[in-house]
Design a protein around this motif. Structure first.
Motif, PDB file in Angstrom:
ATOM      1  N   UNK A  82       0.827  -1.198   0.000  1.00  0.00           N
ATOM      2  CA  UNK A  82       0.000   0.000   0.000  1.00  0.00           C
ATOM      3  C   UNK A  82       0.865   1.254   0.000  1.00  0.00           C
ATOM      4  N   UNK A  83       1.944   1.232   0.773  1.00  0.00           N
ATOM      5  CA  UNK A  83       2.837   2.390   0.824  1.00  0.00           C
ATOM      6  C   UNK A  83       3.561   2.563  -0.506  1.00  0.00           C
ATOM      7  N   UNK A  84       3.967   1.442  -1.129  1.00  0.00           N
ATOM      8  CA  UNK A  84       4.657   1.515  -2.416  1.00  0.00           C
ATOM      9  C   UNK A  84       3.762   2.164  -3.470  1.00  0.00           C
ATOM     10  N   UNK A  85       2.486   1.900  -3.393  1.00  0.00           N
ATOM     11  CA  UNK A  85       1.561   2.473  -4.374  1.00  0.00           C
ATOM     12  C   UNK A  85       1.541   3.991  -4.283  1.00  0.00           C
ATOM     13  N   UNK A  86       1.474   4.510  -3.058  1.00  0.00           N
ATOM     14  CA  UNK A  86       1.460   5.971  -2.885  1.00  0.00           C
ATOM     15  C   UNK A  86       2.839   6.559  -3.147  1.00  0.00           C
ATOM     16  N   UNK A  87       3.878   5.770  -2.888  1.00  0.00           N
ATOM     17  CA  UNK A  87       5.245   6.226  -3.081  1.00  0.00           C
ATOM     18  C   UNK A  87       5.594   6.368  -4.557  1.00  0.00           C
ATOM     19  N   UNK A  88       4.972   5.545  -5.404  1.00  0.00           N
ATOM     20  CA  UNK A  88       5.314   5.501  -6.822  1.00  0.00           C
ATOM     21  C   UNK A  88       5.158   6.861  -7.489  1.00  0.00           C
ATOM     22  N   UNK A  89       4.149   7.626  -7.102  1.00  0.00           N
ATOM     23  CA  UNK A  89       3.939   8.945  -7.723  1.00  0.00           C
ATOM     24  C   UNK A  89       5.090   9.883  -7.421  1.00  0.00           C
ATOM     25  N   UNK A  90       5.537   9.896  -6.173  1.00  0.00           N
ATOM     26  CA  UNK A  90       6.656  10.765  -5.796  1.00  0.00           C
ATOM     27  C   UNK A  90       7.932  10.349  -6.511  1.00  0.00           C
ATOM     28  N   UNK A  91       8.204   9.047  -6.572  1.00  0.00           N
ATOM     29  CA  UNK A  91       9.411   8.563  -7.229  1.00  0.00           C
ATOM     30  C   UNK A  91       9.392   8.867  -8.724  1.00  0.00           C
ATOM     31  N   UNK A  92       8.222   8.772  -9.336  1.00  0.00           N
ATOM     32  CA  UNK A  92       8.098   9.114 -10.754  1.00  0.00           C
ATOM     33  C   UNK A  92       8.469  10.573 -10.982  1.00  0.00           C
ATOM     34  N   UNK A  93       7.959  11.460 -10.122  1.00  0.00           N
ATOM     35  CA  UNK A  93       8.222  12.891 -10.267  1.00  0.00           C
ATOM     36  C   UNK A  93       9.703  13.206 -10.074  1.00  0.00           C
ATOM     37  N   UNK A  94      10.337  12.534  -9.124  1.00  0.00           N
ATOM     38  CA  UNK A  94      11.761  12.759  -8.864  1.00  0.00           C
ATOM     39  C   UNK A  94      12.615  12.207 -10.013  1.00  0.00           C
ATOM     40  N   UNK A  95      12.202  11.079 -10.567  1.00  0.00           N
ATOM     41  CA  UNK A  95      13.021  10.371 -11.544  1.00  0.00           C
ATOM     42  C   UNK A  95      13.082  11.057 -12.905  1.00  0.00           C
ATOM     43  N   UNK A  96      11.985  11.620 -13.364  1.00  0.00           N
ATOM     44  CA  UNK A  96      11.948  12.210 -14.711  1.00  0.00           C
ATOM     45  C   UNK A  96      13.088  13.206 -14.956  1.00  0.00           C
ATOM     46  N   UNK A  97      13.328  14.190 -14.058  1.00  0.00           N
ATOM     47  CA  UNK A  97      14.446  15.110 -14.309  1.00  0.00           C
ATOM     48  C   UNK A  97      15.823  14.488 -14.078  1.00  0.00           C
ATOM     49  N   UNK A  98      15.871  13.251 -13.626  1.00  0.00           N
ATOM     50  CA  UNK A  98      17.150  12.565 -13.415  1.00  0.00           C
ATOM     51  C   UNK A  98      17.470  11.604 -14.558  1.00  0.00           C
ATOM     52  N   UNK A  99      16.829  11.809 -15.702  1.00  0.00           N
ATOM     53  CA  UNK A  99      17.074  10.976 -16.865  1.00  0.00           C
ATOM     54  C   UNK A  99      17.868  11.747 -17.915  1.00  0.00           C
ATOM     55  N   UNK A 100      18.881  11.099 -18.466  1.00  0.00           N
ATOM     56  CA  UNK A 100      19.665  11.682 -19.549  1.00  0.00           C
ATOM     57  C   UNK A 100      18.898  11.556 -20.863  1.00  0.00           C
ATOM     58  N   UNK A 101      19.163  12.468 -21.773  1.00  0.00           N
ATOM     59  CA  UNK A 101      18.637  12.332 -23.124  1.00  0.00           C
ATOM     60  C   UNK A 101      17.152  12.604 -23.221  1.00  0.00           C
ATOM     61  N   UNK A 102      16.614  12.380 -24.410  1.00  0.00           N
ATOM     62  CA  UNK A 102      15.199  12.631 -24.686  1.00  0.00           C
ATOM     63  C   UNK A 102      14.478  11.319 -24.967  1.00  0.00           C
ATOM     64  N   UNK A 103      13.340  11.166 -24.347  1.00  0.00           N
ATOM     65  CA  UNK A 103      12.530   9.968 -24.567  1.00  0.00           C
ATOM     66  C   UNK A 103      11.787  10.117 -25.882  1.00  0.00           C
TER      67      UNK A 103
END
Length: 236
Positions: A82-103
């Motif tokens: 249950x916690x992982x489900x709510x956590x996924x949104x925050x991790x997604x938001x943090x991860x996007x600007x930490x990606x190299x290159x263009x998708x």
């Protein structure tokens, strides 16, 4: 000596006991800042470590490297479903600007894929080809956790935490939750995983939200009250 390489990186070189040392920095500003620290230490007469090629005060224990995408999954490995489900949104938001290159695909698909990747409740299911491709891209394009020590990288992440998917301002409580998750991850990276030598959040000031207060003209307010009273009297 500071030397630029095209427009991607910058070297800072110094000679210690006949040997040249110096890091490659991601920006000119970081390289110049490093150079200034070296010059100041030299002018103050501080002894330089001949093995590390830097002042003793600047020498740090070597740190490990690990991609953020992999690290984020390890950090909350024992969290409840249950916690992982709510956590996924925050991790997604943090991860996007930490990606190299263009998708190459749609950003919405990438965000959906990241939420799935960080949520064990659903990531073991059969995934579409585009989601699998997006997860593969994120895994390969992920910056290392140590890149958060770069103020420009960290500021990009902090700015992302403030926004909704449509670019508008996220709710205050949402931003607070995201920042808490980022702070917990960085603390874990410093204290237990040795992926950062110190907490970079202490050195980077986040932009505070601005609230505009509109001053009410008492005369204007009085006219509104008078009109309301007049309407009441006419209706009698």
């Amino acid at each position: 000596m500071v030397r630029r390489h095209a427009e991607t990186s910058t070297d800072t070189k110094i000679g210690v006991d006949g040997v040249r040392f110096g890091p490659t920095c991601t920006t000119w500003a970081l390289a110049d800042s490093h150079r200034s620290k070296l010059v100041a230490s030299s002018q103050e007469g501080e002894a330089f470590d001949v093995d590390a090629g830097m002042p003793a005060s600047m020498r740090r224990d070597p740190v490990e490297t690990k991609p953020w995408f992999e690290f984020a999954d390890i950090k909350w490995d024992d969290s409840s479903p249950k916690y992982r489900e709510s956590l996924a949104e925050s991790l997604m938001t943090i991860t996007v600007p930490l990606l190299h290159g263009s998708y190459s695909g749609e950003r919405a698909v990438l965000r959906k894929a990241l939420k799935i990747a960080f949520n064990r409740n659903v990531r073991e299911r059969d995934l579409t080809a585009e989601v699998q491709h997006a997860i593969s891209f994120a895994r390969q394009a992920s910056r290392n956790v140590g890149d958060l020590a770069d103020p420009e990288v960290l500021r990009a992440v902090l700015r992302a935490l403030e926004l909704k998917l449509d670019g508008g301002r996220a709710a205050t409580n949402t931003v607070r939750i995201r920042r808490t998750k980022l702070g917990n991850a960085i603390t874990y990276a410093v204290a237990e995983r040795k992926l950062l030598t110190s907490n970079p959040l202490h050195a980077v000031k986040a932009t505070k939200r601005k609230f505009v207060l509109h001053e009410v003209d008492p005369r204007s307010d009085r006219r509104v009250v008078d009109r309301q009273r007049a309407g009441v009297e006419e209706g009698r």
